[in-house]
Design an enzyme around this catalytic site. Structure first.
Site, PDB file in Angstrom:
ATOM      1  N   TYR A 246      43.634  43.688  35.605  1.00 35.94           N
ATOM      2  CA  TYR A 246      44.953  44.272  35.398  1.00 35.94           C
ATOM      3  C   TYR A 246      45.767  43.450  34.383  1.00 35.94           C
ATOM      4  CZ  TYR A 246      44.390  47.403  39.459  1.00 35.94           C
ATOM      5  OH  TYR A 246      43.975  48.369  40.334  1.00 35.94           O
TER       6      TYR A 246
ATOM      7  N   LYS B 277      32.662  38.757  43.263  1.00 37.84           N
ATOM      8  CA  LYS B 277      31.384  39.312  42.839  1.00 37.84           C
ATOM      9  C   LYS B 277      30.801  38.353  41.791  1.00 37.84           C
ATOM     10  CE  LYS B 277      28.591  42.939  43.020  1.00 37.84           C
ATOM     11  NZ  LYS B 277      27.776  43.315  44.158  1.00 37.84           N
TER      12      LYS B 277
ATOM     13  N   ASP C 203      31.589  44.040  47.591  1.00 34.91           N
ATOM     14  CA  ASP C 203      30.969  45.305  48.002  1.00 34.91           C
ATOM     15  C   ASP C 203      30.513  45.228  49.462  1.00 34.91           C
ATOM     16  OD1 ASP C 203      29.126  43.423  47.153  1.00 34.91           O
ATOM     17  OD2 ASP C 203      27.832  44.839  46.100  1.00 34.91           O
TER      18      ASP C 203
ATOM     19  N   ASP D   1      43.486  45.206  45.471  1.00 30.65           N
ATOM     20  CA  ASP D   1      44.161  46.496  45.459  1.00 30.65           C
ATOM     21  C   ASP D   1      43.310  47.532  46.199  1.00 30.65           C
ATOM     22  OD1 ASP D   1      46.077  48.340  44.824  1.00 30.65           O
ATOM     23  OD2 ASP D   1      45.461  48.596  42.742  1.00 30.65           O
TER      24      ASP D   1
ATOM     25  N   ASP E 230      43.741  49.021  50.239  1.00 33.11           N
ATOM     26  CA  ASP E 230      43.925  50.460  50.487  1.00 33.11           C
ATOM     27  C   ASP E 230      42.872  50.977  51.460  1.00 33.11           C
ATOM     28  OD1 ASP E 230      46.070  50.628  48.686  1.00 33.11           O
ATOM     29  OD2 ASP E 230      45.430  52.618  48.034  1.00 33.11           O
TER      30      ASP E 230
END
Ligand code: ATP
Ligand code: MG
Length: 328
Positions: free
Chosen positions: A122, A168, A200, A224, A228
Site C-alpha cells: 500500500y 510469506k 496463507d 487488511d 476482514d
C-alpha cells in the site's frame, strides 16, 4: 475521572458515520470530561467545497491527542490515508472478538491484529509500463518493521504469551524476509516469544480454530485482508473497532464504511464506534472508563436491544440509550 478536560476531534463523515459518531459522543460524555471539536471530511464536504479533506481538518487531527472518525464514501482513500499520515500512524490495531449472544461463525474468536500501517504493497508506488504491463513496488523498511515490533512487545506485556508474526517470507524473501527478521529480532531482544505463521496457512487455521491466536503482527495488505476474514468469523461489521496509533496521537474508527444501504434510517449499529471510543479512552489513560464502556456494550449485545443487522428491531438511539443506562 480527572479534572482535566480532554479535547477530542470528531469527524462523522458520510453515511452512517453521521449516526454512529454522535452515538459514541454521547457515551464519551457520560463517562469522561470531554470536549468535542467537530470537523468535516468526506463526500459531502467535497460536494460543497471541492475538497474531501479540508486543510483545517487535517491540521486539527495532526495536533489533537485523539480523533474519532466515522466513515467516508467515495472519497474514503482521499480522507483516511492522509488522516493516518496526520497522526503518523505506524500501526493499525484491529481487535476481532465475538460477543456472547451475537450470532457468529466462530463464537470463540478473540484476537487482535497489529497491522503495519505505512508501507508494504500500500506504499502507492504503482506504474503502467506498457499496454500489457503494470507493476507495483513493495516497500519494506527495517525501521517501520521494528517500530511495529516494539509496539507489539509493549502490547503483549499485560497478556500472557507473545505474538504471532504472519508473513510469506518463503516466497517474498527480501521484503517479507526483512519484515520477519526485524520483528523477530526486536521481540528476541525484548524477551518476547514469537511464533511465525505463513499468511496463507493462517487464513485456514483461523477458520478452523481461532483460539490458536491472540495477537497477530502482519504486513499491511495481509493485515487488511486477514482482519476482514476475522470480521466474518465474529458476525458483523457493526461490531469491529480499530485504532490508528502514532507516536504522539491516534485516530479511532469503526472498521465498517458508510453503509449506504441503511444510511439515514437511524438503524445503524453503533457498537463498533462506541467500542472505538472505548479504545480512545484507554489510549488517553482512562482505563476504567474504557472498560466500563466495553462492559456496557457487551451487556447490551447479550440481552438486547439489538439493531436489525443483529436480528433486532432497535434503532441506533435505542441501543445507545441502553448502553448509557448500563453505565449508570
Ligand atoms: P463503503 O464504500 O463506505 O465501505 P459499503 O457499501 O462497503 O460502503 P460498509 O459500510 O462497508 O458498506 O458495509 C457493508 C455492509 O455491512 C452493508 O450492508 C452495511 O449495511 C452493513 N453494515 C456496516 N456497518 C454497519 C453498522 N454499523 N450497522 C449495521 N450494518 C452495518
Ligand atoms: Mg466497505
Amino acid at each position: 475521572m480527572t479534572e482535566d478536560v480532554e479535547e477530542i476531534v470528531v469527524i462523522p463523515g458520510d453515511g452512517i458515520g453521521q449516526e454512529v459518531v454522535p452515538a459514541a459522543q454521547r457515551v464519551l460524555s457520560a463517562v469522561a470530561n470531554v470536549e468535542f471539536v467537530e470537523a468535516d471530511a468526506g463526500d459531502a464536504v467535497k460536494a460543497e467545497t471541492g475538497e474531501a479533506l479540508p486543510q483545517a481538518t487535517y491540521d486539527l487531527v495532526s495536533e489533537a491527542d485523539a480523533t474519532l472518525f466515522g466513515a467516508a464514501g467515495e472519497t474514503a482513500a482521499d480522507v483516511i490515508l492522509p488522516l493516518r499520515e496526520a497522526v503518523d500512524s505506524f500501526v493499525n490495531v484491529r481487535p476481532a472478538r465475538a460477543y456472547p449472544g451475537v450470532d457468529a461463525l466462530r463464537p470463540e474468536t478473540d484476537l487482535v491484529f497489529l497491522r503495519e500501517n505505512t508501507e508494504g504493497v500500500y506504499s502507492g508506488h504503482e506504474d503502467r509500463l506498457s499496454e500489457d504491463l503494470s507493476t507495483l513496488t513493495r516497500v519494506v523498511t527495517t525501521s517501520a518493521s521494528e517500530r511495529l515490533a516494539e509496539y507489539a512487545c509493549d502490547y503483549v506485556q499485560d497478556r500472557d504469551g507473545g505474538f504471532h508474526v504472519a508473513h510469506k517470507a518463503n516466497v517474498m524473501r527480501e521484503t517479507d524476509g526483512r519484515f520477519r527478521d526485524a520483528v523477530v529480532s526486536v521481540a528476541d531482544s525484548r524477551g518476547v516469544e514469537t511464533e511465525e505463521v505463513l499468511m496463507d496457512a493462517f487464513a485456514t487455521r483461523i477458520c478452523l480454530d481461532p483460539t490458536q491466536f491472540d495477537v497477530v503482527v502482519c504486513p499491511n495488505l495481509a493485515g487488511d485482508v486477514l482482519s476482514d476474514l476475522a470480521a466474518g468469523l465474529v458476525g458483523g461489521l457493526g461490531l469491529l473497532p480499530s485504532a490508528n496509533v502514532g507516536t504522539e496521537r491516534a485516530l479511532f474508527e469503526p472498521v465498517h464504511g458508510t453503509a449506504p444501504d441503511i444510511a439515514g434510517q437511524g438503524v445503524a449499529n453503533p457498537s463498533a464506534t462506541i467500542v472505538s471510543a472505548a479504545m480512545l479512552l484507554e489510549y488517553l489513560g482512562y482505563d476504567d472508563e474504557g472498560q466500563a464502556v466495553r462492559d456496557a456494550v457487551e451487556s447490551v449485545l447479550a440481552d438486547g436491544p439489538r439493531t436489525p443487522d443483529l436480528g433486532g428491531e432497535a434503532t441506533t438511539a435505542g441501543v445507545t440509550e441502553a448502553v448509557l443506562a448500563r453505565l449508570d
